[in-house]
Design a protein around this motif. Structure first.
Motif, PDB file in Angstrom:
ATOM      1  N   SER A  19       4.112  -8.542  -6.991  1.00 46.91           N
ATOM      2  CA  SER A  19       3.457  -8.552  -8.300  1.00 46.91           C
ATOM      3  C   SER A  19       3.078  -7.137  -8.727  1.00 46.91           C
ATOM      4  N   LYS A  20       2.758  -6.275  -7.759  1.00 46.98           N
ATOM      5  CA  LYS A  20       2.486  -4.873  -8.082  1.00 46.98           C
ATOM      6  C   LYS A  20       3.822  -4.168  -8.231  1.00 46.98           C
ATOM      7  N   LYS A  21       4.072  -3.646  -9.406  1.00 44.54           N
ATOM      8  CA  LYS A  21       5.337  -2.984  -9.695  1.00 44.54           C
ATOM      9  C   LYS A  21       5.141  -1.477  -9.756  1.00 44.54           C
ATOM     10  N   LEU A  22       6.098  -0.749  -9.215  1.00 42.03           N
ATOM     11  CA  LEU A  22       6.087   0.706  -9.299  1.00 42.03           C
ATOM     12  C   LEU A  22       7.120   1.138 -10.326  1.00 42.03           C
ATOM     13  N   ASP A  23       6.784   2.150 -11.107  1.00 42.23           N
ATOM     14  CA  ASP A  23       7.799   2.777 -11.937  1.00 42.23           C
ATOM     15  C   ASP A  23       8.315   3.993 -11.177  1.00 42.23           C
ATOM     16  N   THR A  24       9.276   4.666 -11.754  1.00 42.85           N
ATOM     17  CA  THR A  24       9.874   5.814 -11.072  1.00 42.85           C
ATOM     18  C   THR A  24       8.828   6.863 -10.721  1.00 42.85           C
ATOM     19  N   LEU A  41       1.768  -0.799  -0.465  1.00 44.09           N
ATOM     20  CA  LEU A  41       2.405  -1.080   0.825  1.00 44.09           C
ATOM     21  C   LEU A  41       3.654  -1.949   0.706  1.00 44.09           C
ATOM     22  N   GLY A  42       3.592  -2.996  -0.099  1.00 45.79           N
ATOM     23  CA  GLY A  42       4.748  -3.879  -0.239  1.00 45.79           C
ATOM     24  C   GLY A  42       5.960  -3.176  -0.824  1.00 45.79           C
ATOM     25  N   PRO A  43       5.815  -2.583  -2.005  1.00 44.25           N
ATOM     26  CA  PRO A  43       6.962  -1.877  -2.577  1.00 44.25           C
ATOM     27  C   PRO A  43       7.476  -0.736  -1.705  1.00 44.25           C
ATOM     28  N   MET A  44       6.584  -0.021  -1.049  1.00 41.05           N
ATOM     29  CA  MET A  44       7.037   1.076  -0.189  1.00 41.05           C
ATOM     30  C   MET A  44       7.766   0.539   1.039  1.00 41.05           C
ATOM     31  N   SER A  46       9.594  -2.133   1.027  1.00 41.47           N
ATOM     32  CA  SER A  46      10.930  -2.448   0.506  1.00 41.47           C
ATOM     33  C   SER A  46      11.765  -1.183   0.336  1.00 41.47           C
ATOM     34  N   PHE A  47      11.145  -0.110  -0.125  1.00 40.37           N
ATOM     35  CA  PHE A  47      11.888   1.134  -0.293  1.00 40.37           C
ATOM     36  C   PHE A  47      12.459   1.601   1.043  1.00 40.37           C
ATOM     37  N   PHE A  48      11.635   1.683   2.063  1.00 39.21           N
ATOM     38  CA  PHE A  48      12.081   2.223   3.347  1.00 39.21           C
ATOM     39  C   PHE A  48      12.960   1.276   4.157  1.00 39.21           C
ATOM     40  N   TYR A  49      12.744  -0.031   4.030  1.00 43.47           N
ATOM     41  CA  TYR A  49      13.431  -0.951   4.931  1.00 43.47           C
ATOM     42  C   TYR A  49      14.453  -1.863   4.247  1.00 43.47           C
ATOM     43  N   ASP A  50      14.469  -1.916   2.907  1.00 37.18           N
ATOM     44  CA  ASP A  50      15.419  -2.775   2.206  1.00 37.18           C
ATOM     45  C   ASP A  50      16.434  -1.999   1.373  1.00 37.18           C
ATOM     46  N   VAL A  51      16.034  -0.868   0.834  1.00 37.06           N
ATOM     47  CA  VAL A  51      16.951  -0.050   0.032  1.00 37.06           C
ATOM     48  C   VAL A  51      17.896   0.694   0.972  1.00 37.06           C
ATOM     49  N   ASP A  52      19.178   0.695   0.640  1.00 39.36           N
ATOM     50  CA  ASP A  52      20.190   1.398   1.425  1.00 39.36           C
ATOM     51  C   ASP A  52      19.778   2.856   1.640  1.00 39.36           C
ATOM     52  N   ILE A  53      20.000   3.360   2.838  1.00 41.79           N
ATOM     53  CA  ILE A  53      19.595   4.725   3.202  1.00 41.79           C
ATOM     54  C   ILE A  53      20.217   5.761   2.269  1.00 41.79           C
ATOM     55  N   ASP A  54      21.498   5.622   1.972  1.00 45.10           N
ATOM     56  CA  ASP A  54      22.138   6.585   1.076  1.00 45.10           C
ATOM     57  C   ASP A  54      21.506   6.553  -0.313  1.00 45.10           C
ATOM     58  N   LEU A  55      21.142   5.373  -0.768  1.00 44.97           N
ATOM     59  CA  LEU A  55      20.488   5.256  -2.074  1.00 44.97           C
ATOM     60  C   LEU A  55      19.091   5.882  -2.038  1.00 44.97           C
ATOM     61  N   GLN A  56      18.368   5.716  -0.922  1.00 38.42           N
ATOM     62  CA  GLN A  56      17.071   6.375  -0.770  1.00 38.42           C
ATOM     63  C   GLN A  56      17.225   7.890  -0.878  1.00 38.42           C
ATOM     64  N   ARG A  57      18.225   8.406  -0.198  1.00 41.17           N
ATOM     65  CA  ARG A  57      18.455   9.852  -0.212  1.00 41.17           C
ATOM     66  C   ARG A  57      18.821  10.341  -1.611  1.00 41.17           C
TER      67      ARG A  57
END
Length: 91
Positions: A19-24, A41-44, A46-57
């Motif tokens: 429910s807590k949304k982050l913008d860029t 904590l939730g969105p972060m 997802s960023f570290f553990y669900d988003v593809d590593i190359d996309l994170q980079r």
């Protein structure tokens, strides 16, 4: 891949289950000042553990966040989550 596409893909994954949304700007701020990640904590997670590593980079570099800064933020988050970020071993 265009910066807007990268941002959209990252935010779609980061925000989908929460429910807590982050913008860029908020996501970038968390990566630049990692202690602020505790406010999202939730969105972060997802960023570290669900988003593809190359996309994170790609996201980090497109927002002038070095790979060392990304790695440091992930390492700190790992201490809070008890999980392990795959980016430190992915080539």
């Amino acid at each position: 891949m265009a910066k807007v596409n990268v941002d959209s893909l990252v935010l779609a994954t980061v925000n989908a289950p929460y429910s807590k949304k982050l913008d860029t700007a908020a996501l970038v701020a968390c990566l630049r000042a990692p202690t602020s990640m505790r406010t999202a904590l939730g969105p972060m997670s997802s960023f570290f553990y669900d988003v593809d590593i190359d996309l994170q980079r790609k996201f980090a570099l497109s927002h002038d966040i070095s790979l060392d800064m990304l790695s440091a933020a992930a390492a700190l988050f790992d201490t809070w989550s008890g999980m392990h970020w795959a980016g430190d071993v992915a080539a």
